[in-house]
Write an enzyme that holds these catalytic residues in place. Structure first.
Site, PDB file in Angstrom:
ATOM      1  N   GLY A  87       0.661  43.368  58.877  1.00 59.02           N
ATOM      2  CA  GLY A  87       0.744  42.103  59.734  1.00 59.02           C
ATOM      3  C   GLY A  87       2.130  41.893  60.112  1.00 59.02           C
ATOM      4  N   ARG A 127       3.426  42.752  62.841  1.00 62.87           N
ATOM      5  CA  ARG A 127       3.497  42.388  64.327  1.00 62.87           C
ATOM      6  C   ARG A 127       2.799  40.816  64.838  1.00 62.87           C
ATOM      7  NH1 ARG A 127       6.983  44.463  67.261  1.00 62.87           N
ATOM      8  NH2 ARG A 127       5.778  44.653  69.142  1.00 62.87           N
ATOM      9  N   GLY A 128       2.514  40.322  63.755  1.00 64.31           N
ATOM     10  CA  GLY A 128       2.035  38.681  63.996  1.00 64.31           C
ATOM     11  C   GLY A 128       3.346  38.061  64.068  1.00 64.31           C
ATOM     12  N   PHE A 129       2.801  36.700  64.190  1.00 63.08           N
ATOM     13  CA  PHE A 129       4.243  35.617  64.531  1.00 63.08           C
ATOM     14  C   PHE A 129       5.005  35.535  63.502  1.00 63.08           C
ATOM     15  CE2 PHE A 129       4.620  30.810  63.410  1.00 63.08           C
ATOM     16  CZ  PHE A 129       5.744  30.650  64.000  1.00 63.08           C
ATOM     17  N   LYS A 175      -8.596  31.159  52.522  1.00 66.45           N
ATOM     18  CA  LYS A 175      -7.354  31.345  52.122  1.00 66.45           C
ATOM     19  C   LYS A 175      -6.847  31.192  50.587  1.00 66.45           C
ATOM     20  CE  LYS A 175      -3.269  31.972  54.423  1.00 66.45           C
ATOM     21  NZ  LYS A 175      -2.787  32.601  55.785  1.00 66.45           N
TER      22      LYS A 175
END
Length: 579
Positions: A19, A21-23, A169
């Site tokens: 992940g 390239r996420g925030f 989650k």
């Protein structure tokens, strides 16, 4: 030309950022490359791996790829083989899972979050990865209905969540922590609270969306609830601290979860106010009962479901409603003690940096955003698009509140004070006379402050205004007589007859009842005037759609009634236009 960043030692460590390239993933990759002693394997979906060289962080990543310090890999968490290719050769895996899942159904989210976590664990064991650090969330212990004050890691998961993503989650975190020390894999989880910062795709964009719609001016509940916020760079710092602590403090860190915050709890609505003011929007001012807001959200959800709108996301709105109306503060002593975490960016600096990063999205900071005036709304046209519309549609909050306060005072003075109308008028005139006389005897200057005299023109009414007013009243009367009384006198319109009859009967009931009913009706009309028009303008398509559904149902009921009536009765009613 590539930017050379020397390695911190001769044997750089290799890590994989799932992940990436996420925030948060982008920030973690950037920080690891800046440290200089890491070879970073960036993994994400094929679309996300496209680099935009005009962006400084992407340009930096491109230079790192050219120099062999970074590489990009396609990732599908549902395919173990693709995870193996992405993490092969890495000693550490930072798992920053996808966050933009609010618009997906339960089955898809379960596969991505829970099954994805299981697949990552299996891939790590297959590749002999030594450390797996999972970016979880403080939401995993928040049930949505109880406040959390200075909560620590001893708080258990309730396993009864109000929103689906927190539930999933929590399951993913439990799976990863349970996998600790199996086949030599060390795991830990970090629980940041209310993460924000440049590149944020959830919290700040949601607040901006509310501000543009006009609803960010409302404070849900008392506005005193406290919250912990975490700047993105501090979350990244916590991950790096956790990676080091899995070596130096393995017994105290492995298999554990740690809360991460900025260590600066503040009122939730103060944070929102600072953020919105910095972006050019008005800070929230009007307090709205939380229970009433919840019913509004339920009504909006029901309306969208009935009308088939796909735009509204109830889960996201409900999540932020619970966040905005409850206290959520966390104790980070364990993170400070065992992984050596402490914030590297203060909350004030984080807010300032975030505002600066989002400032390009604010087209006109001076504009009071209540609605989109490029297309005139129906209610704006109905109210005449003038001063009345500006007041009732809350386009100038101070002015609207002033008028509302004046009307409320008059309402109390004439209807709730238990005086007769004549005595109320007399006392009001007495007060006004006393104020005017007192103002008139004041000296021209008091302590250097000049007292402006009231001009006589303020009390004059021009002859033109009087004539226009009388003419307008006569016009309205003649129009009403022409349109209604004439039709009644001719006996041709049964619809008009029943409307007038029911209106007069309703007026008779009001006059026969006690004064309490009259007062209540006037009070309801006052509140209605200052709320209904504003709400209608915000949800015009949905309310129009609901009205269309009700009208269609009425027409359908009318057709069924006419079908079941005797043919002679139905024919008579049709000719007389009663139904």
């Amino acid at each position: 030309m590539a930017i050379e960043v020397p390695f911190g030692d001769l044997n750089p460590k290799t890590c994989a950022v799932l992940g990436g390239r996420g925030f948060l993933g982008r920030s973690l990759v950037f920080t690891l490359l800046k440290l200089g002693n890491w070879i970073v394997r960036v993994s994400d979906s094929p679309h996300s791996l496209q680099l935009h060289l005009t962006d400084s962080s992407d340009s930096f990543l491109n230079d790192a790829i050219s120099s062999g310090r970074a590489s990009c890999h396609r990732l599908d968490v549902l395919d173990v083989s693709s995870i193996v290719k992405a993490i092969e050769g890495a000693s550490v895996v930072f798992y920053m899972e996808a966050t933009d899942l609010w618009n997906h159904d339960f089955y898809y989210c379960y596969k991505i979050i829970v099954q994805g976590a299981k697949n990552v664990i299996n891939a790590c064991r297959e590749c002999k990865v030594r450390k797996l650090i999972y970016n979880s969330s403080a939401d995993v212990i928040f049930d949505g209905s109880h406040d959390i004050c200075n909560g620590d890691e001893s708080l258990p998961c309730h396993w009864r969540f109000e929103d689906m993503l927190s539930d999933l989650k929590a399951h993913a975190e439990a799976v990863i922590l349970f996998a600790n020390n199996i086949d030599g894999l060390l795991t830990c989880a970090l629980r940041p609270s209310n993460v924000f910062g440049p590149g944020d795709t959830q919290l700040v964009p949601f607040l901006m969306k509310l501000a543009k719609s006009g609803f960010a001016k409302f404070i849900i509940g008392s506005g005193e609830n406290m919250s912990d916020f975490t700047y993105a760079e501090n979350v990244i710092h916590a991950h790096i601290c956790a990676e080091e602590a899995l070596d130096s403090q393995m017994i105290s860190v492995a298999g554990k979860a740690f809360f991460i915050t900025n260590l600066e709890p503040m009122k939730f609505w103060e944070f929102v106010s600072l953020m919105l003011e910095g972006l050019g929007y008005q800070r929230p001012l009007i307090k709205f009962p939380a229970s009433m807001m919840w019913y509004v959200l339920l009504f909006v959800k029901w309306t969208h479901e009935k009308l088939g709108f796909k735009k509204y996301n109830h889960s996201l709105s409900a999540y932020y409603f619970r966040l905005a109306s409850h206290t959520r503060t966390f104790n980070c002593n364990a993170a400070q003690k065992y992984i050596g975490y402490s914030p590297v960016v203060s909350l004030d600096d984080g807010i300032a940096l975030t505002i600066d990063a989002f400032s390009h999205l604010v087209k006109d900071p001076s504009f009071i955003r209540c609605t989109n005036f490029e297309e005139q709304s129906k209610v704006d046209k109905l109210l005449g698009s003038g001063k009345v519309a500006d007041i009732l549609l809350w386009r100038d909050e101070k002015r609207t509140f002033t008028y509302f306060l004046c009307f409320a005072m008059l309402f109390y003075w004439f209807l709730l004070s238990e005086r007769t109308f004549t005595s109320s008028v007399a006392k009001l005139l007495l007060i006004i006379t006393t104020i005017l006389y007192g103002y008139g005897i004041l000296p021209l200057e008091i302590s250097g402050f000049t007292i402006q005299r009231i001009s006589l023109s303020w009390f004059e009414i021009s002859e033109t205004v009087v004539k226009d007013s009388v003419t307008f009243i006569a016009y309205l009367w003649n129009r009403w007589v022409n349109k209604n009384v004439r039709l009644l006198a001719q006996g041709e319109d049964w619809n008009k007859f029943f409307k007038v009859m029911f209106s007069l009967y309703f007026l008779k009931l009001i006059l026969l009842r006690s004064m309490t009913l009259v007062v209540g009706m006037v009070g309801i009309a006052l509140v209605f005037s200052f709320t209904a028009f504003f709400v209608y303008e915000q949800y015009e398509p949905e309310i129009d759609g609901l009205g269309k559904i009700l009208l269609d149902r009425i027409k359908e009921s009318k057709r069924l009634l006419m079908r079941n009536l005797p043919e002679t009765v139905a024919s008579f009613l049709q000719n007389k236009r009663i139904l």
